[in-house]
Write an enzyme that holds these catalytic residues in place. Sequence first.
Site, PDB file in Angstrom:
ATOM      1  N   GLY A  24       0.829  -0.851   0.247  1.00  0.00           N
ATOM      2  CA  GLY A  24       0.207   0.183  -0.113  1.00  0.00           C
ATOM      3  C   GLY A  24       1.239   1.398  -0.097  1.00  0.00           C
ATOM      4  O   GLY A  24       1.891   1.267   0.032  1.00  0.00           O
ATOM      5  N   CYS A  25       0.425   2.734   0.273  1.00  0.00           N
ATOM      6  CA  CYS A  25       0.792   3.703  -0.679  1.00  0.00           C
ATOM      7  C   CYS A  25       1.263   4.138   0.807  1.00  0.00           C
ATOM      8  O   CYS A  25       2.026   4.358   1.128  1.00  0.00           O
ATOM      9  CB  CYS A  25       0.020   4.897  -0.320  1.00  0.00           C
ATOM     10  SG  CYS A  25      -1.420   4.653  -0.254  1.00  0.00           S
ATOM     11  N   TYR A  26       0.522   4.097   1.607  1.00  0.00           N
ATOM     12  CA  TYR A  26       0.946   4.584   3.339  1.00  0.00           C
ATOM     13  C   TYR A  26       1.937   3.752   3.901  1.00  0.00           C
ATOM     14  O   TYR A  26       2.646   4.682   4.304  1.00  0.00           O
ATOM     15  CB  TYR A  26       0.444   4.733   4.437  1.00  0.00           C
ATOM     16  CG  TYR A  26      -1.464   5.646   3.929  1.00  0.00           C
ATOM     17  CD1 TYR A  26      -0.959   7.274   4.115  1.00  0.00           C
ATOM     18  CD2 TYR A  26      -2.480   5.170   4.193  1.00  0.00           C
ATOM     19  CE1 TYR A  26      -1.901   8.178   3.903  1.00  0.00           C
ATOM     20  CE2 TYR A  26      -3.539   6.604   3.444  1.00  0.00           C
ATOM     21  CZ  TYR A  26      -3.176   7.724   4.117  1.00  0.00           C
ATOM     22  OH  TYR A  26      -4.056   8.436   3.703  1.00  0.00           O
ATOM     23  N   THR A  27       1.914   2.703   3.467  1.00  0.00           N
ATOM     24  CA  THR A  27       3.243   1.409   4.081  1.00  0.00           C
ATOM     25  C   THR A  27       4.517   1.653   3.905  1.00  0.00           C
ATOM     26  O   THR A  27       4.591   1.338   4.492  1.00  0.00           O
ATOM     27  CB  THR A  27       2.115  -0.043   3.424  1.00  0.00           C
ATOM     28  OG1 THR A  27       1.959  -0.079   2.869  1.00  0.00           O
ATOM     29  CG2 THR A  27       1.100  -0.840   4.553  1.00  0.00           C
TER      30      THR A  27
END
Lengths: 347, 347, 347, 347
Positions: free
Chosen positions: B149-152
């Site tokens: 994921g992007c945030y991750t």
Amino acid sequence: MIKVGIVGCTGYAGQELMRLLTMHPECDVEIITSRTYKNMNFNQVYGNYTNITTKQIVDDEIEELAKKVDVIFLALPHGIASNKITNKILEHTKVIDLGADFRLKNLEEYEDWYGMTHGSPKLLDEAVYGLCELKRDKIKNASLIANPGCYTTCSILSLVPLIKNNIVDKNSIIIDAKSGVTGAGRALNLATHYTECNESIKAYKIASHRHTPEIEQELSNVADNSVTISFTPHLVPMNRGILITAYGNLTKICTYKDIKNIYEQFYKNEKFIRLLPEGVFPETKWVKSSNYCDINFQIDERTNRIIVIAAIDNLIKGAAGQAVQNMNILFNIDESTGIEMIPSFPI
Amino acid sequence: MIKVGIVGCTGYAGQELMRLLTMHPECDVEIITSRTYKNMNFNQVYGNYTNITTKQIVDDEIEELAKKVDVIFLALPHGIASNKITNKILEHTKVIDLGADFRLKNLEEYEDWYGMTHGSPKLLDEAVYGLCELKRDKIKNASLIANPGCYTTCSILSLVPLIKNNIVDKNSIIIDAKSGVTGAGRALNLATHYTECNESIKAYKIASHRHTPEIEQELSNVADNSVTISFTPHLVPMNRGILITAYGNLTKICTYKDIKNIYEQFYKNEKFIRLLPEGVFPETKWVKSSNYCDINFQIDERTNRIIVIAAIDNLIKGAAGQAVQNMNILFNIDESTGIEMIPSFPI
Amino acid sequence: MIKVGIVGCTGYAGQELMRLLTMHPECDVEIITSRTYKNMNFNQVYGNYTNITTKQIVDDEIEELAKKVDVIFLALPHGIASNKITNKILEHTKVIDLGADFRLKNLEEYEDWYGMTHGSPKLLDEAVYGLCELKRDKIKNASLIANPGCYTTCSILSLVPLIKNNIVDKNSIIIDAKSGVTGAGRALNLATHYTECNESIKAYKIASHRHTPEIEQELSNVADNSVTISFTPHLVPMNRGILITAYGNLTKICTYKDIKNIYEQFYKNEKFIRLLPEGVFPETKWVKSSNYCDINFQIDERTNRIIVIAAIDNLIKGAAGQAVQNMNILFNIDESTGIEMIPSFPI
Amino acid sequence: MIKVGIVGCTGYAGQELMRLLTMHPECDVEIITSRTYKNMNFNQVYGNYTNITTKQIVDDEIEELAKKVDVIFLALPHGIASNKITNKILEHTKVIDLGADFRLKNLEEYEDWYGMTHGSPKLLDEAVYGLCELKRDKIKNASLIANPGCYTTCSILSLVPLIKNNIVDKNSIIIDAKSGVTGAGRALNLATHYTECNESIKAYKIASHRHTPEIEQELSNVADNSVTISFTPHLVPMNRGILITAYGNLTKICTYKDIKNIYEQFYKNEKFIRLLPEGVFPETKWVKSSNYCDINFQIDERTNRIIVIAAIDNLIKGAAGQAVQNMNILFNIDESTGIEMIPSFPI
């Protein structure tokens, strides 16, 4: 590899040149200059270059620079280039000037609109107006190229087929232009302070913007007749992009198809001109981060006017991208080398 | 040339994949699919592709597709991929899934956080979590890659060296994350209607965002111990970019240099990780339109905390760019092929 | 009618004061001053005042001004007010200082964080910290009011009930704050040039912002114990608004309702504090153009932390609005006079 | 107190009406309706109303409503009002319709441009076109007021003095209009999804926007002669504001002063029309959050054209503010009651 120098590398056009030329497969950026930021590393001025370049910015010394590179890009405020470029420099190197100094052929007109004395009027004849799609043949053999303005590139490209084919009344043309804020450059100014231009739109330099004579010069050349226009630029709260909405009275009754044919003929071999399908109009978002100019038009039957819409990225086709396109033509490499990026969206 | 298929090509991640893969020198985009836009040309959905592609979108038929291409990119809402991907498909082709279905190794955790039954739990073991900088060796031999994921991506990359070296208290980590609106996708929603999110900032999914267990899983793996974090995402009025501000209690007194050394060691061969100079902090503008992750930190001596700041382009390093990086690793070509763009500014 | 003078009327806080006080039914703006714009009409500096005022800006002469008005608002860069305000001035008039000079009670702390010598340390005791909801009784009889900072107003209001009731560990508090660009003022600066901050987010003054000791001072007062926090401000691409996201470790296990009761008790008579319903969180858009502070919180059960979210309009509750609220208290008129505007949306 | 009902209170114009009328000193908002949001509290739909109103939204029942209030504001999509308003309703109450149904006097024209049958053509004669500055006398005695469109208000106000005094060629008028995104309403649409319109500008409904015949109708009335215009609207990435740039050929040579005199005469008693000083041009930021219309012009001597620039807040003077102004006239109270706000900046 083409050896390149960039004079005035820290303005927005200069930075975009740096980016395009660094990624260009057939050239090496040898020297970059700036009076304000000399001795700094470029990546201290523009954080996007961290780990990408360690190149140091040096002071402007164009004569010296000319001996070391094959082509110099000038990205300076107007009025400087004409005092720096000499025949001697042009013997050593090609020059592509992104500023306004060599664009107008008529000295008086330059001095009128720019309010200053031109530093090297003798070079005006030698300079080639670098609107690639129209001047390719002249560009090939030029030493000094005057890279067109952002508004002018978009305006001329969208109107030339109409003028050339005598489809609009030459004295009826009105260009209502809209630009993102990068067009105003990186110099600090209350008008471009974030909270002063965010969430607002305004017109500026109404009936007095310096791109007006440039557009008129090129349209008049094509018309073989004097063309006088009204031109109104607007500042739009976005970073990049120019949209022009141009109005002209049709000289006769035409259908969309008639005129579309004319555009298609005119631009049939032009990679960077995209004529959109009927009913689909240019939006700046679709050309951002690319060298394309999107064009379409609508006939307003009620008034017998044509309304032409066109969009470019002001820093690419309107500045650095077209400058690279000029370099490609000059050095006889594929014209789209290094500027073939697909527009980036949503950005 | 690597033959590529994109399933779900019309979301923002799908479009960015299309752009990167079309320009990628070692692959051909063979087939693109979308249930919503099937039978349309891609350039009717995304105007930036006018004159660039005439490729037609077809319906999702993953089994058929698997026989025709070397790698399939899935850019689908979560919950779909796990019902579509089978061992049979993986016999024919590699799969890089940009969705969440194969990221969490713990089935229960998936079903808890996503509120749905997983369609193919047996594939969870086979799937490799595709955070390139950490899992390169496993990725090389994978059939099914769960693109993070992007945030991750941004959170893990910025915290892993600290966790690995036991520098922060594992239960003290707070991640305050900020994302541009593309993170919310292209589906219509009042929350992302222009006039509802422009000129405003908000937190959302406070203490309940689904990227939380993903970050915890990877940090726990590295810590060899359970790491529980607080994670708060915010919606920022801009198109692209993620900034994370992470807080942790230092386990002992450290200087900036001590910790910088640790980061430098950890990332010494990583092209896409840029550790900024002391006192210079990541801003999303410097990574936009690129695959870089910028990282720096500050020690708050008064509280003995470390504050880590990191930035990525959510659609590139946080989605399509990292997916291409995974493909490059899978097919054993230079890892940065096709994703070496210099960040574009100001855009 | 209360006679009012505004010193430093042309910054953003000064302008907002001018707007609120011009529309205020119980006061007359008598004199407005600015060193930079003296002798100009206010409507030449701010075009929104065309046909609304013809008031001329005069030079700063605070001693003279003090004799003519009932209250002076100072909207000056820090470090100036402490050199201008004297007991003599305070004999003639009330002073509400929107700057930082009289906020910190501890001289050393001021000189440390602001890096300058304080011009009138003897007045520090006399000055009342004008956070209206907490200091109403002291404000009533004050001569000199230190109007709180924008970040501090939002931070303190949202955390005080927790601190007062001993619900969070006093040394666990982390405030991650986000501000619109008006917070940086009207002075030109590359960081707030439109194209430099549009479409990007960054943290700044990490672990070193001057509002930190101000928040600590007031929280410590309430705690009757020293509170040390981590504070990280961020610049968000929007004109107005502050959002704070604050994290604290709960000292015991609490339900949402338990804590909501505490907030409700604490703020039961406060018009400008709005406690949102469970599950609804503050967004800056809902308070813009108003004097409200919206607050809500979430309990993160996995980590036993509380996450408090609060929002204000930085120029109103965070500056000019609260200054007017202070004036209303000082002059014993209804506290909400002139600042009862419903938040404006979408704006 | 005037009793007020708002039908369609949850669109952007409806919300702005709610805000203005709630703060209006001489009226009470009795009933608010919406089909979509019936039974919800208004503050659940618009978070800015927390603690300000607990009013519940009810279903649209205009006949019932008419018996209970003195005036009904309709803020509905076009095509609905003409099917709902009857003579019977008008016997009980005044109606101010913010939609388009009663603006065009010519039935055929309505049905042509709107592509639908008009529901109550007999009321067209009775309806008064509520452009306050031009129709004040008729408005006073009206039962049914057609509140003008946003583009039309700004266009007509800026051009009428020229038309009335025969200064421009009636068939030369081109209006290039720019609007913020609130103009497109709150209904979800890909075109107004944040990431689709942020950072981009486009023209739309070129030569086909429905405000065209409305502008022509009113200009023709004043000219006592048919006026045909070209009208091109553009969508600008900002929440609020309309700027129009209008072009016309001068019928004779005029100086700026000549024409300025004409404007000054025409608008000498108009509080909400602000004629700016020579050389200062309208910007939407200076009228935001207010009922003002700012106007100025430039003579383009090279082409003998006049270029008129005007700005309004589209939701106030272009919708809810003008509707309140109409109510004030109808009920014979001071015309500026409740709409005297100083424009808010920077917002």
